[in-house]
Design an enzyme around this catalytic site. Structure first.
Site, PDB file in Angstrom:
ATOM      1  N   ASN A   1       0.678  -1.148  -0.082  1.00 25.67           N
ATOM      2  CA  ASN A   1      -0.077  -0.181  -0.066  1.00 25.67           C
ATOM      3  C   ASN A   1       0.902   1.204   0.117  1.00 25.67           C
ATOM      4  O   ASN A   1       0.451   2.291  -0.212  1.00 25.67           O
ATOM      5  CB  ASN A   1      -1.353  -0.013   1.101  1.00 25.67           C
TER       6      ASN A   1
ATOM      7  N   LYS B   1       1.260   3.098 -11.403  1.00 18.21           N
ATOM      8  CA  LYS B   1       0.126   2.837 -11.072  1.00 18.21           C
ATOM      9  C   LYS B   1      -0.011   1.869 -13.021  1.00 18.21           C
ATOM     10  O   LYS B   1      -0.895   0.537 -11.950  1.00 18.21           O
ATOM     11  CB  LYS B   1      -1.130   3.731 -10.367  1.00 18.21           C
TER      12      LYS B   1
ATOM     13  N   TYR C   1       2.687   9.520 -11.220  1.00 16.62           N
ATOM     14  CA  TYR C   1       2.414   8.754 -10.549  1.00 16.62           C
ATOM     15  C   TYR C   1       1.513   7.209 -11.547  1.00 16.62           C
ATOM     16  O   TYR C   1       0.952   6.639 -11.128  1.00 16.62           O
ATOM     17  CB  TYR C   1       1.100  10.070  -9.412  1.00 16.62           C
TER      18      TYR C   1
HETATM   19  P1  NAD Z   1      -0.455   8.659   3.231  1.00 14.21           P
HETATM   20  O1  NAD Z   1      -0.128   9.395   2.327  1.00 14.21           O
HETATM   21  O2  NAD Z   1      -1.395   9.083   3.560  1.00 14.21           O
HETATM   22  O3  NAD Z   1       0.104   7.519   3.288  1.00 14.21           O
HETATM   23  C1  NAD Z   1       1.326   6.678   2.785  1.00 14.21           C
HETATM   24  C2  NAD Z   1       1.766   5.952   3.555  1.00 14.21           C
HETATM   25  O4  NAD Z   1       3.206   5.030   2.783  1.00 14.21           O
HETATM   26  C3  NAD Z   1       2.053   6.246   4.821  1.00 14.21           C
HETATM   27  O5  NAD Z   1       2.000   5.049   5.837  1.00 14.21           O
HETATM   28  C4  NAD Z   1       3.671   6.631   4.449  1.00 14.21           C
HETATM   29  O6  NAD Z   1       4.259   5.791   6.058  1.00 14.21           O
HETATM   30  C5  NAD Z   1       3.985   5.214   3.370  1.00 14.21           C
HETATM   31  N1  NAD Z   1       5.417   5.187   3.127  1.00 14.21           N
HETATM   32  C6  NAD Z   1       5.578   6.671   2.033  1.00 14.21           C
HETATM   33  N2  NAD Z   1       6.676   7.080   1.626  1.00 14.21           N
HETATM   34  C7  NAD Z   1       7.415   5.861   1.924  1.00 14.21           C
HETATM   35  C8  NAD Z   1       8.638   5.418   1.633  1.00 14.21           C
HETATM   36  N3  NAD Z   1       9.729   6.015   1.357  1.00 14.21           N
HETATM   37  N4  NAD Z   1       8.951   4.093   2.364  1.00 14.21           N
HETATM   38  C9  NAD Z   1       7.958   3.170   3.644  1.00 14.21           C
HETATM   39  N5  NAD Z   1       6.644   3.590   3.149  1.00 14.21           N
HETATM   40  C10 NAD Z   1       6.478   5.246   2.632  1.00 14.21           C
HETATM   41  O7  NAD Z   1      -0.862   8.027   1.894  1.00 14.21           O
HETATM   42  P2  NAD Z   1      -2.827   7.442   1.076  1.00 14.21           P
HETATM   43  O8  NAD Z   1      -3.343   8.623   0.637  1.00 14.21           O
HETATM   44  O9  NAD Z   1      -2.936   6.707   2.470  1.00 14.21           O
HETATM   45  O10 NAD Z   1      -2.083   6.139  -0.074  1.00 14.21           O
HETATM   46  C11 NAD Z   1      -1.860   4.815   0.454  1.00 14.21           C
HETATM   47  C12 NAD Z   1      -1.909   4.692  -0.858  1.00 14.21           C
HETATM   48  O11 NAD Z   1      -3.146   5.160  -1.522  1.00 14.21           O
HETATM   49  C13 NAD Z   1      -0.731   4.847  -1.893  1.00 14.21           C
HETATM   50  O12 NAD Z   1      -0.547   3.718  -2.886  1.00 14.21           O
HETATM   51  C14 NAD Z   1      -1.377   5.697  -2.979  1.00 14.21           C
HETATM   52  O13 NAD Z   1      -0.964   5.591  -3.872  1.00 14.21           O
HETATM   53  C15 NAD Z   1      -3.255   5.075  -2.891  1.00 14.21           C
HETATM   54  N6  NAD Z   1      -4.304   5.609  -3.717  1.00 14.21           N
HETATM   55  C16 NAD Z   1      -4.617   7.345  -2.309  1.00 14.21           C
HETATM   56  C17 NAD Z   1      -5.615   7.709  -3.331  1.00 14.21           C
HETATM   57  C18 NAD Z   1      -6.404   8.658  -2.260  1.00 14.21           C
HETATM   58  O14 NAD Z   1      -6.871   9.537  -2.402  1.00 14.21           O
HETATM   59  N7  NAD Z   1      -5.220   9.597  -0.902  1.00 14.21           N
HETATM   60  C19 NAD Z   1      -5.805   6.891  -4.454  1.00 14.21           C
HETATM   61  C20 NAD Z   1      -5.344   6.137  -5.401  1.00 14.21           C
HETATM   62  C21 NAD Z   1      -4.263   5.245  -4.667  1.00 14.21           C
END
Ligand code: NAD
Length: 248
Positions: free
Chosen positions: A91, A160, A156
């Site tokens: 994730n 994906k 990005y």
């Molecule tokens: P967030 O920024 O709230 O959390 C990101 C997580 O990734 C955190 O736990 C952080 O510790 C970890 N992380 C970041 N950089 C890191 C690194 N270099 N090494 C290890 N861990 C690392 O993100 P989110 O919004 O919860 O997103 C989680 C996933 O969902 C991601 O893959 C994101 O691309 C995807 N996503 C999010 C959304 C959205 O709208 N929030 C939409 C589509 C996809």
């Protein structure tokens, strides 16, 4: 739904990952959450303890996710403690919005390192355990932009699209070892990043979502729960949209 299962969730310290950790705990799993730094991992574990979750069913790790030695050491700790590995949720991810002409050297590579290489490395290490068990589930976090791109920050959606490719390919390769591989493709989800948007930024986004609201991290976690559970025993190679039918 996950009674007695052993799971690893990367990026489990906040947002979608944290909601998934909680959902898995609620459903009986033991969960190792990974974050980028010891401090944020310990903070997340502390928060879970405060919310009443049993310490014996959780642990925290902070490996460098694109480094196979670091990931191997971390995942070994999970198997040493709990004896097996049933579920990996890839994730952790970062996003980008940089226009093509403004990309700095190394910026494109940085997003591929976490969003793609780390998914490969963690899947490889986890699959070796799962193959021995002849059972396991690997789940990846894709995005709605993996279907149609985005107008700025090409790294990005590129990352994906690659996640989708890896999901479909590994599902075909690992099925013979009893390993299912699926992805969830969230739309705009109310994590810290989205919560910080101003009303004038969020309103045009919501106008393109037929359900007329952004998603909640728990709603994405529900999809991970289903795919991780035996209810999805014949689902592999799927990319499940959780985006309120967002239109581009
Ligand atoms: P967030 O920024 O709230 O959390 C990101 C997580 O990734 C955190 O736990 C952080 O510790 C970890 N992380 C970041 N950089 C890191 C690194 N270099 N090494 C290890 N861990 C690392 O993100 P989110 O919004 O919860 O997103 C989680 C996933 O969902 C991601 O893959 C994101 O691309 C995807 N996503 C999010 C959304 C959205 O709208 N929030 C939409 C589509 C996809």
């Amino acid at each position: 739904m996950l009674q007695g299962k052993i799971a690893i969730v990367t990026g489990g310290t906040r947002g979608i990952g944290y909601a998934t950790v909680k959902k898995f705990l609620e459903n009986g799993a033991c969960v190792a959450l990974c974050g980028s730094r010891q401090e944020t991992v310990e903070r997340a574990l502390h928060k879970l303890k405060e919310e009443g979750w049993d310490e014996s069913r959780m642990m925290g790790l902070w490996p460098v996710l694109s480094d196979s030695k670091s990931v191997q050491e971390a995942f070994d700790q999970v198997v040493t403690r709990w004896g097996r590995l049933d579920i990996l949720v890839n994730n952790a991810g970062i996003s980008q919005a940089t226009p093509l002409y403004d990309y700095a050297d190394g910026e494109f590579e940085k997003i591929l390192d976490l969003n793609v290489t780390a998914v490969f490395v963690c899947s490889k290490v986890a699959a070796a355990y799962m193959r021995k068990q002849q059972a396991g589930v690997i789940l990846n976090t894709s995005s709605m932009v993996s279907f149609y791109g985005q107008p700025s920050g090409v790294g990005y959606p590129t990352s994906k699209f690659a996640v989708n490719g890896m999901t479909r390919s590994l599902a075909r390769e690992l099925g013979k070892d009893g390993i299912r591989v699926n992805a969830v493709a969230p739309g705009v989800t109310a994590t810290d990043m989205v919560a910080a948007l101003k009303p004038e930024q969020i309103e045009p986004i919501i106008a393109r979502i037929p359900l007329r609201r952004v998603g909640q991290p728990e709603e994405v976690a529900n999809a991970f729960l289903f795919l991780a559970s035996d209810l999805a025993s014949y689902v592999s190679g799927a990319i499940l949209s959780v985006d309120g039918a967002t239109q581009v």
